[in-house]
Each structure stands twice: as structure tokens, then as C-alpha cells.
Design a protein around this motif. Sequence first.
Motif, mmCIF file in Angstrom:
data_model
loop_
_atom_site.group_PDB
_atom_site.id
_atom_site.type_symbol
_atom_site.label_atom_id
_atom_site.label_comp_id
_atom_site.label_asym_id
_atom_site.label_seq_id
_atom_site.Cartn_x
_atom_site.Cartn_y
_atom_site.Cartn_z
ATOM 1 N N ARG A 1 33.277 66.446 48.984
ATOM 2 C CA ARG A 1 34.405 66.066 48.332
ATOM 3 C C ARG A 1 34.335 65.446 46.916
ATOM 4 N N TRP A 2 35.025 65.570 46.276
ATOM 5 C CA TRP A 2 35.014 64.794 44.807
ATOM 6 C C TRP A 2 35.608 63.184 44.728
ATOM 7 N N THR A 3 34.437 62.573 44.277
ATOM 8 C CA THR A 3 34.895 60.974 44.089
ATOM 9 C C THR A 3 35.055 60.731 42.365
ATOM 10 N N TYR A 4 35.240 59.633 42.014
ATOM 11 C CA TYR A 4 35.334 59.266 40.861
ATOM 12 C C TYR A 4 34.607 57.821 40.792
ATOM 13 N N THR A 5 33.810 57.532 39.433
ATOM 14 C CA THR A 5 33.256 56.500 39.230
ATOM 15 C C THR A 5 33.394 56.398 37.981
ATOM 16 N N ASP A 6 32.688 55.202 37.447
ATOM 17 C CA ASP A 6 32.347 54.719 35.931
ATOM 18 C C ASP A 6 33.666 54.668 35.234
ATOM 19 N N PHE A 7 34.281 53.651 35.960
ATOM 20 C CA PHE A 7 35.967 53.503 35.335
ATOM 21 C C PHE A 7 35.761 52.509 34.127
ATOM 22 N N THR A 8 36.643 52.930 33.258
ATOM 23 C CA THR A 8 36.776 52.141 31.829
ATOM 24 C C THR A 8 38.426 52.107 31.636
ATOM 25 N N ILE A 9 38.784 50.903 31.406
ATOM 26 C CA ILE A 9 40.360 50.741 30.706
ATOM 27 C C ILE A 9 39.902 50.190 29.220
ATOM 28 N N ARG A 10 40.737 50.863 28.389
ATOM 29 C CA ARG A 10 40.722 50.496 26.962
ATOM 30 C C ARG A 10 42.189 50.149 26.729
ATOM 31 N N ILE A 11 42.459 48.935 26.066
ATOM 32 C CA ILE A 11 43.739 48.494 25.464
ATOM 33 C C ILE A 11 43.691 48.453 23.927
ATOM 34 N N SER A 12 44.608 49.095 23.371
ATOM 35 C CA SER A 12 44.803 49.160 21.870
ATOM 36 C C SER A 12 45.268 47.844 21.317
ATOM 37 N N THR A 13 44.647 47.218 20.081
ATOM 38 C CA THR A 13 45.011 46.197 19.499
ATOM 39 C C THR A 13 45.617 46.791 17.987
ATOM 40 N N TYR A 14 45.816 47.848 17.993
ATOM 41 C CA TYR A 14 46.179 48.665 16.522
ATOM 42 C C TYR A 14 47.611 47.946 16.225
ATOM 43 N N TYR A 15 48.485 47.822 17.186
ATOM 44 C CA TYR A 15 49.881 47.316 17.082
ATOM 45 C C TYR A 15 49.936 45.884 17.371
ATOM 46 N N GLU A 16 50.916 45.119 16.712
ATOM 47 C CA GLU A 16 51.529 43.925 17.409
ATOM 48 C C GLU A 16 52.131 44.095 18.738
ATOM 49 N N CYS A 17 51.789 43.576 19.585
ATOM 50 C CA CYS A 17 52.431 43.282 21.369
ATOM 51 C C CYS A 17 52.476 41.839 21.680
ATOM 52 N N SER A 18 53.380 41.778 22.401
ATOM 53 C CA SER A 18 53.535 40.431 23.000
ATOM 54 C C SER A 18 52.577 40.334 24.056
ATOM 55 N N GLU A 19 52.340 39.230 24.655
ATOM 56 C CA GLU A 19 51.603 38.923 26.011
ATOM 57 C C GLU A 19 52.339 40.117 27.161
ATOM 58 N N ARG A 20 53.556 39.980 27.187
ATOM 59 C CA ARG A 20 54.113 40.785 28.349
ATOM 60 C C ARG A 20 53.595 42.019 28.020
ATOM 61 N N GLU A 21 54.013 42.746 27.094
ATOM 62 C CA GLU A 21 53.676 44.255 26.890
ATOM 63 C C GLU A 21 52.125 44.566 26.989
ATOM 64 N N PHE A 22 51.133 43.567 26.559
ATOM 65 C CA PHE A 22 50.097 43.929 27.028
ATOM 66 C C PHE A 22 49.695 43.762 28.220
ATOM 67 N N GLN A 23 50.270 43.016 29.116
ATOM 68 C CA GLN A 23 50.142 42.806 30.662
ATOM 69 C C GLN A 23 50.522 44.220 31.299
ATOM 70 N N GLU A 24 51.650 44.583 30.856
ATOM 71 C CA GLU A 24 52.363 45.782 31.310
ATOM 72 C C GLU A 24 51.734 47.047 30.971
ATOM 73 N N THR A 25 50.898 46.971 29.839
ATOM 74 C CA THR A 25 50.135 48.212 29.512
ATOM 75 C C THR A 25 48.826 48.217 30.575
ATOM 76 N N LEU A 26 48.393 46.968 30.678
ATOM 77 C CA LEU A 26 47.198 46.866 31.715
ATOM 78 C C LEU A 26 47.456 47.306 33.304
ATOM 79 N N LEU A 27 48.671 46.686 33.482
ATOM 80 C CA LEU A 27 49.102 47.301 34.825
ATOM 81 C C LEU A 27 49.221 48.864 34.971
ATOM 82 N N HIS A 28 49.754 49.274 34.086
ATOM 83 C CA HIS A 28 50.103 50.860 34.075
ATOM 84 C C HIS A 28 48.713 51.438 34.069
ATOM 85 N N GLU A 29 47.448 51.089 33.351
ATOM 86 C CA GLU A 29 46.342 51.583 33.393
ATOM 87 C C GLU A 29 45.537 51.181 34.892
ATOM 88 N N MET A 30 45.954 50.135 35.548
ATOM 89 C CA MET A 30 45.430 49.635 36.717
ATOM 90 C C MET A 30 46.144 50.583 37.933
#
Length: 220
Positions: free
Chosen positions: A51-80
Motif C-alpha cells: 500500500r501507499w502511505t504518506y510521510t514528511d508532512f509540511t504545513i506552510r502559512i503565508s504572511t504575505y497578506y494582513e490577516c486576523s488571528e482568526r483567519e490564520f487559525q482557520e487557514t491552519l485548520l484547513h491544512e490540518m
Amino acid sequence: MTLTTDILHTWFRQFNADYFGDELPVPRIALSKARTRLGTMSCRRVRKLLRWTYTDFTIRISTYYECSEREFQETLLHEMIHLYIAYHNITDTSSHGKEFRQIMQRLNSEHGWHITVSTSMHKHKLTPSHPDNSPASFLVLALVLDDGTRMLSVVNVRSALKVDALARRTHRIADHRWYMSQDPYFRDFTCVRSLRARRVSIDVYNEKTVAMQPLVLKEP
């Protein structure tokens, strides 16, 4: 707010415990300067036994735009959510398919989040460290299909000749032209390395192509 990887690690631990049963492996977490998306989750696909499996997970969050704490948290949850699906080797109908949307809707309805499938960059201001004194330049491919459909694409410069050759060989493409543009409209386009494009109306197509600088590709 000013985002740091320490803050992201703290949120990750909290959300992992609160919403994912503390099951998720801790990925590499990094900040990025991405212009087209606020977050990404990447991993490596490897074959183990049958079977295939996945490893070496990386989550990247962009700081190019101004975002509120809530927006950053929801972006992180999306990637989670992406991490959860990959880690458990769940087959979904698409990148944001049935399984993804079920988890997203559970977090939104049960915990008051407003996680979305995608986020437009048009409403976000650049962070102070990214003043818009030097507008970004985009290599744009404009397509007309044989049924009259209009499409636009932002293409990686290094892949332009390959994409041009594909466009010439694709029978459904009646016409294709290259342009350079600094129009902020193209900021939320994915910069592609293959023949992919976004469908637009004839009015948008005409408006954008008239305003752009025509370009002739040349072999290196």
C-alpha cells in the motif's frame, strides 16, 4: 497580527487535541511569502509493502497578506484537515471533496469556525513588510477554445515553452496568446507548470487581454 512558527505550533497542539483526538503527527511548520494561497499542506508519498502511505508532512502559512488571528487559525485548520486525510490514507473524491467537506462542516457547525474551501486574496491588504511599490509581473496565457470558451492562466516562466507546445498540440484550443501583466487581478491565480487555466467571461477576457502587453515566446 504578526505570525510566528511558535504561535502556529501552539495552535496546532491545541487544535490537534480539541478536534482531531491528538492523532495527527506534528508536521514541519513554516511561514511562506505565497501570494496565491494562504496555506498549503505537502507530503511525500511512499510505498510500504502493498500500500501507499504518506510521510514528511509540511504545513506552510503565508504572511504575505494582513490577516486576523482568526483567519490564520482557520487557514491552519484547513491544512490540518488535509493532513488528517493524508495521514489516515483516506480516499477523497477530490482535493476538497466529500471527506474534506464533512470534516470542515463539522468544525464549522459544532465549534463555530468559518473554514472555507478557498479564500480570495482580493480583500486582503499586503503586510507592511510587502509594500506594493514594485507590482508583481505575471506571465499570462490567454486561450480560446473551439466552442468559444475563454480561459486565462498564469504560467511559471520556466515552464512557458512546455505549456506553449502543449497548447499547440491540443485540438480543442482554437487560439492561444501570451501576455505580460502587472494587474493585481492575477494575484489569486495559481502559477501553473502545466496546461491549466481558469474559465472567464468574454467581457473579462477582452478587458484583460486589451490591457496586457503582448509577448512572443522565444527559444533560449
